[in-house]
Design a protein around this motif. Sequence first.
Motif, PDB file in Angstrom:
ATOM      1  N   ASP A  26       0.813  -1.224   0.000  1.00 54.22           N
ATOM      2  CA  ASP A  26       0.000   0.000   0.000  1.00 54.22           C
ATOM      3  C   ASP A  26       0.844   1.271   0.000  1.00 54.22           C
ATOM      4  N   LEU A  27       2.149   1.128   0.130  1.00 55.06           N
ATOM      5  CA  LEU A  27       3.017   2.299   0.256  1.00 55.06           C
ATOM      6  C   LEU A  27       3.640   2.614  -1.108  1.00 55.06           C
ATOM      7  N   ASP A  28       2.810   3.153  -2.012  1.00 50.73           N
ATOM      8  CA  ASP A  28       3.339   3.582  -3.307  1.00 50.73           C
ATOM      9  C   ASP A  28       4.082   4.903  -3.143  1.00 50.73           C
ATOM     10  N   ASP A  29       4.659   5.391  -4.232  1.00 48.28           N
ATOM     11  CA  ASP A  29       5.489   6.593  -4.132  1.00 48.28           C
ATOM     12  C   ASP A  29       4.704   7.798  -3.639  1.00 48.28           C
ATOM     13  N   ALA A  30       3.465   7.965  -4.121  1.00 45.86           N
ATOM     14  CA  ALA A  30       2.677   9.127  -3.707  1.00 45.86           C
ATOM     15  C   ALA A  30       2.350   9.060  -2.225  1.00 45.86           C
ATOM     16  N   THR A  31       1.962   7.875  -1.748  1.00 44.13           N
ATOM     17  CA  THR A  31       1.630   7.717  -0.333  1.00 44.13           C
ATOM     18  C   THR A  31       2.859   7.938   0.543  1.00 44.13           C
ATOM     19  N   ARG A  32       3.986   7.393   0.118  1.00 43.58           N
ATOM     20  CA  ARG A  32       5.231   7.590   0.858  1.00 43.58           C
ATOM     21  C   ARG A  32       5.595   9.073   0.898  1.00 43.58           C
ATOM     22  N   ALA A  33       5.414   9.757  -0.220  1.00 39.28           N
ATOM     23  CA  ALA A  33       5.722  11.187  -0.258  1.00 39.28           C
ATOM     24  C   ALA A  33       4.821  11.972   0.683  1.00 39.28           C
ATOM     25  N   MET A  34       3.532  11.624   0.748  1.00 38.93           N
ATOM     26  CA  MET A  34       2.622  12.288   1.681  1.00 38.93           C
ATOM     27  C   MET A  34       3.088  12.091   3.121  1.00 38.93           C
ATOM     28  N   ALA A  35       3.495  10.875   3.446  1.00 40.03           N
ATOM     29  CA  ALA A  35       3.966  10.600   4.804  1.00 40.03           C
ATOM     30  C   ALA A  35       5.192  11.437   5.139  1.00 40.03           C
ATOM     31  N   ILE A  36       6.104  11.570   4.187  1.00 40.39           N
ATOM     32  CA  ILE A  36       7.320  12.339   4.442  1.00 40.39           C
ATOM     33  C   ILE A  36       6.999  13.824   4.565  1.00 40.39           C
ATOM     34  N   LEU A  37       6.105  14.328   3.725  1.00 39.30           N
ATOM     35  CA  LEU A  37       5.699  15.730   3.860  1.00 39.30           C
ATOM     36  C   LEU A  37       5.116  15.998   5.245  1.00 39.30           C
ATOM     37  N   ALA A  38       4.220  15.121   5.700  1.00 40.64           N
ATOM     38  CA  ALA A  38       3.612  15.290   7.021  1.00 40.64           C
ATOM     39  C   ALA A  38       4.667  15.209   8.117  1.00 40.64           C
ATOM     40  N   THR A  39       5.615  14.304   7.952  1.00 42.78           N
ATOM     41  CA  THR A  39       6.691  14.154   8.929  1.00 42.78           C
ATOM     42  C   THR A  39       7.561  15.407   8.991  1.00 42.78           C
ATOM     43  N   LEU A  40       7.881  15.973   7.853  1.00 36.62           N
ATOM     44  CA  LEU A  40       8.718  17.167   7.832  1.00 36.62           C
ATOM     45  C   LEU A  40       8.009  18.360   8.458  1.00 36.62           C
ATOM     46  N   ILE A  41       6.691  18.444   8.265  1.00 32.21           N
ATOM     47  CA  ILE A  41       5.948  19.488   8.973  1.00 32.21           C
ATOM     48  C   ILE A  41       5.991  19.220  10.474  1.00 32.21           C
ATOM     49  N   GLY A  42       5.786  17.962  10.861  1.00 29.35           N
ATOM     50  CA  GLY A  42       5.761  17.611  12.281  1.00 29.35           C
ATOM     51  C   GLY A  42       7.069  17.885  12.985  1.00 29.35           C
ATOM     52  N   CYS A  43       8.193  17.701  12.300  1.00 30.23           N
ATOM     53  CA  CYS A  43       9.502  17.929  12.944  1.00 30.23           C
ATOM     54  C   CYS A  43      10.072  19.293  12.607  1.00 30.23           C
ATOM     55  N   GLN A  44       9.276  20.121  11.912  1.00 28.10           N
ATOM     56  CA  GLN A  44       9.660  21.486  11.567  1.00 28.10           C
ATOM     57  C   GLN A  44      10.844  21.541  10.613  1.00 28.10           C
ATOM     58  N   GLY A  45      10.888  20.587   9.689  1.00 25.50           N
ATOM     59  CA  GLY A  45      11.969  20.537   8.711  1.00 25.50           C
ATOM     60  C   GLY A  45      11.645  21.341   7.463  1.00 25.50           C
ATOM     61  N   LEU A  46      11.595  22.658   7.591  1.00 25.23           N
ATOM     62  CA  LEU A  46      11.131  23.520   6.507  1.00 25.23           C
ATOM     63  C   LEU A  46      12.047  23.459   5.281  1.00 25.23           C
ATOM     64  N   ASP A  47      13.364  23.471   5.474  1.00 21.04           N
ATOM     65  CA  ASP A  47      14.271  23.439   4.330  1.00 21.04           C
ATOM     66  C   ASP A  47      14.095  22.157   3.524  1.00 21.04           C
ATOM     67  N   ASP A  48      14.001  21.032   4.227  1.00 17.75           N
ATOM     68  CA  ASP A  48      13.831  19.750   3.540  1.00 17.75           C
ATOM     69  C   ASP A  48      12.436  19.657   2.920  1.00 17.75           C
TER      70      ASP A  48
END
Length: 256
Positions: free
Chosen positions: A48-70
């Motif tokens: 179930d973890l296709d590229d789009a889903t994985r990308a969504m998870a990483i975007l949410a993670t970067l917001i959660g950890c305040q990784g604005l540059d990344d």
Amino acid sequence: MFDGLRNAMNKFWNEDKTLAETDPEFVEFFSRFAYDEVINEPGANHPDLDDATRAMAILATLIGCQGLDDYELMLPVALDAGVTPVEAKEIVYQAVAYLGFGRVLPFLKKTNEVFEAKNIALPLAPQSTTTPDTRVAAGEQAQVDIFGEHMRGFVQSGPEETRHINKWLAGNCFGDYYTRGGLDHRRREMITLCFLAAQGGCEPQLVAHAGANLKVGNAKAFLIAVVSQCMPYIGYPRTLNAIRCVNEAAAKAEEA
């Protein structure tokens, strides 16, 4: 997808002379780990973890950890991987309920900058499905659909002095966000898990939302894969805490 991310990171490091000249060894081993070893690890993948889903998870993670540059580097890659502009914006909007406006505003501004650079017309199509008169009832129904029938009547439950928080959870957190178009309950619960795991200190809520993920159809193996893919961005302690919470929720689900 990750070739695009690797290329974006290489460009970033090559243009930032501080990193390119002072930390070439770090750049090499981090890239090898994050963009090769992690993404190809069988235990960190799921059907179930296709590229789009994985990308969504990483975007949410970067917001959660305040990784604005990344996040600025990842968003164009996510769009190229199949994440729609509406889906990307919904991730940012929903983050406000779990991180607060003060921490999310820079990501909203950065998202608009990236969209404008890619000629994505703003504002996007409206996604709201509720009105001020229907949002609380619709939000409570979303809570029931996601967590179970025990959430019915949640607005009127609990100590009177904090009952307004229950009302806000139903009307705002769920009524204003979860009822919107763009993302279904499975995707919304997945990104919520990522918000909570990335910011840390929210383990009771993380267990609850891991359980909600299971209820809406996100399997335990899928959740472990999501958390594992996000590990390079949040580190081992928060990753291990998140997996412990997933395991705790799964054990509770088995006992029920």
